[in-house]
Design an enzyme around this catalytic site. Structure first.
Site: not given
Ligand code: NDP
Length: 492
Positions: A55, A128
């Site tokens: 990320h 997500n």
């Protein structure tokens, strides 16, 4: 200020020249006493903090969450206790595998993190843009990510490694259908939905709770790029998604999402056909319809990316009363791993950084000292429990009770210690098949899916491994397996 200073405040006449012993007009010897030069060089070498291992590439902004529906029958969470109540939020959305400088239209799952600065402390959502995940046992998490990243020898993404992981860990097939579908390349972050994935709990002060899953749906609908568009844009503007959301906010075109929950009674969970702590499974909408709880609006760009977004730390363990974890093993492991990553990346006192600091009062004198502590460090307050100098005391509400705990006290667990099986199960293909059929509702989507996967599998050099990939998809639908094989072998 009208003049520059050194970092300790000493005014400095010029910021654009070093102090030198010169001979005539040419260059000269620089001096160790030139503090400005030394500090400038030394600080530059230390400007980078460790990049997030996953990320790393992200957009970020500030916004507001508004409670739109009465939720008091299912949670005592303060930020949801009144229709119209607004809570400030920080938002950070990322790709997962590629590095911070990578192209953001690359096909990937997208992380969706939010920090709610509630009046009872911070709540982080670390979600997500897909409702499921590749694995359900946390011990596989580092392996999964390594297989999606760079090969240890070639330092390039590697199809052999990627598919070798997935045929060996087939519970990820449901998420693979999401990843290679159109939603793997969103047209903008404003056009993306997001999901808690994990089951969480809404709790009430009376000790009761409901299991929930969160859904965040774009008010302007889902829109995706074709693979060809995403690839072209990756070359032309690797920061395309970052730019889109920044420009939209800057021009007052504020992105908005509706926020919903699916709600399950704990009794139903005991007999439900799916294990609700398995992150590779959804709760079908027809069994658990969406119920709106709020609305999210992004309305302010960061003033400084590093301070506001790079230094932001999100963790599923950051919770408020009324919101609690479930027994999902992935969630339990993430509750350790995320703060651990923040301590490594930002330091022991990362919770004091302005972007992470709670807006609600904090009194936590058992967590003090440590590197880079820039608080008053609780002065001379006792730093041990059981003190008679400052006795344990709780604010008491009208019912004579102290603050609610995030742990639901009446939840009882009885079980045996054993290893957690993640091996191939027939049911793992059922929801993947369901999604494959959902893609079939949209003209051309299944064809595009096969084109996307075959373009990747064609890079698998071992014929044997390619056959295993076709078999994985055969288990979803024999026709899918066959079509994938034909499309891929034609490209090899
Ligand atoms: P439904 O027929 O009730 O709903 C299917 C859902 O799939 C839609 O509501 C939409 O959710 C989502 N969807 C639609 N098109 C796509 C697409 N191209 N790619 C990914 N998702 C899409 O089905 P069920 O709830 O019974 O679930 C069937 C399958 O749908 C599941 O296997 C799951 O993978 C997928 N799905 C289910 C979700 C759930 O929580 N039940 C959530 C998302 C997908 P949305 O509007 O949230 O995007």
């Amino acid at each position: 200020m009208s003049y520059y200073t050194l970092a300790e405040g000493c005014p400095y006449a010029r910021n654009d020249t070093s102090v030198q012993v010169r001979n005539g007009s040419g260059g000269g010897l620089v001096l160790l006493q030139d503090t400005q030069l030394i500090e400038t060089l030394a600080h530059f070498s230390r400007e980078r903090i460790p990049e997030r291992v996953v990320h790393a590439k992200a957009a970020g902004a500030y916004g507001v969450f508004e409670c739109t529906n009465d939720c008091t029958d299912i949670t005592s969470a303060s930020f949801l206790n009144k229709v119209g109540k607004k809570t400030d939020v920080l938002w950070r959305v990322s790709t997962v595998g590629p590095e911070s400088g990578s192209a953001d239209t690359t096909r990937d799952v997208h992380g969706w993190a939010m920090k709610f600065y509630t009046d009872e402390g911070n709540l982080d959502w670390v979600f997500n843009n897909t409702p499921v995940f590749f694995v359900r046992d946390p011990i596989k998490f580092p392996s999964l990510n390594r297989s999606h990243k760079r090969h240890p020898r070639t330092h390039r993404p590697d199809a052999n490694m990627f598919w070798d992981f997935h045929v060996g860990n087939p519970e990820g097939i449901h998420e693979l259908i999401h990843l290679f579908s159109d939603r793997g390349t969103p047209a903008s972050l404003r056009h993306m939905n997001a999901y808690s994935g994990h089951t969480y709990k809404f709790t009430k002060e009376d000790g009761s709770f409901k299991y929930i899953k969160v859904h965040i749906k774009s008010q302007i609908g889902v829109k995706n790029l074709s693979t060809e568009e995403a690839t072209r844009i990756a070359g032309e503007n690797p920061d395309f998604l970052l730019q889109d959301v920044f420009d939209a906010i800057e021009s007052g075109n504020y992105p908005t999402w509706n926020v919903y929950v699916q709600v399950m009674d704990p009794k139903e969970a005991e007999t439900y056909k799916w294990n609700i702590f398995d992150m590779t499974k959804v709760w079908p909408h027809q069994d658990f319809p969406l119920r709106q709880i709020g609305k999210l609006t992004l309305n302010r760009n960061p003033q400084n990316y590093f301070t506001d977004i790079e230094q932001a730390a999100f963790s599923p363990s950051t919770m408020v009363p009324g919101w609690a974890p479930s027994a999902d093993p992935m969630l339990q492991a993430r509750m350790f791993a995320y703060p651990d990553a923040a301590r490594y990346r930002l330091g022991t006192n990362y919770q004091m950084l302005p972007t992470n600091k709670a807006q609600a009062p904090v009194y936590c004198p058992f967590q003090r000292d440590g590197l880079m502590n820039f608080s008053n460090n609780y002065g001379d307050d006792p730093n041990y429990v059981g003190s008679s100098l400052r006795p344990t005391s709780f604010a008491v509400n009208s019912a004579g009770k102290g603050p609610a705990s995030t742990i639901t006290e009446h939840e009882k667990w009885v079980g045996e210690v054993s290893t957690f099986t993640s091996t191939l199960q027939h049911e793992d293909f059922e929801q993947a098949r369901g999604l494959w059929n959902v893609l079939g509702r949209e003209p051309g989507h299944q064809d595009r899916y096969i084109a996307n996967v075959s373009s990747n599998v064609k890079n698998v050099t071992s014929k044997e491994l390619r056959e295993k990939v076709y078999y994985l998809y055969h288990c979803v639908d024999p026709k899918l397996g066959q079509r994938l094989k034909e499309a891929t072998e034609a490209k090899v």
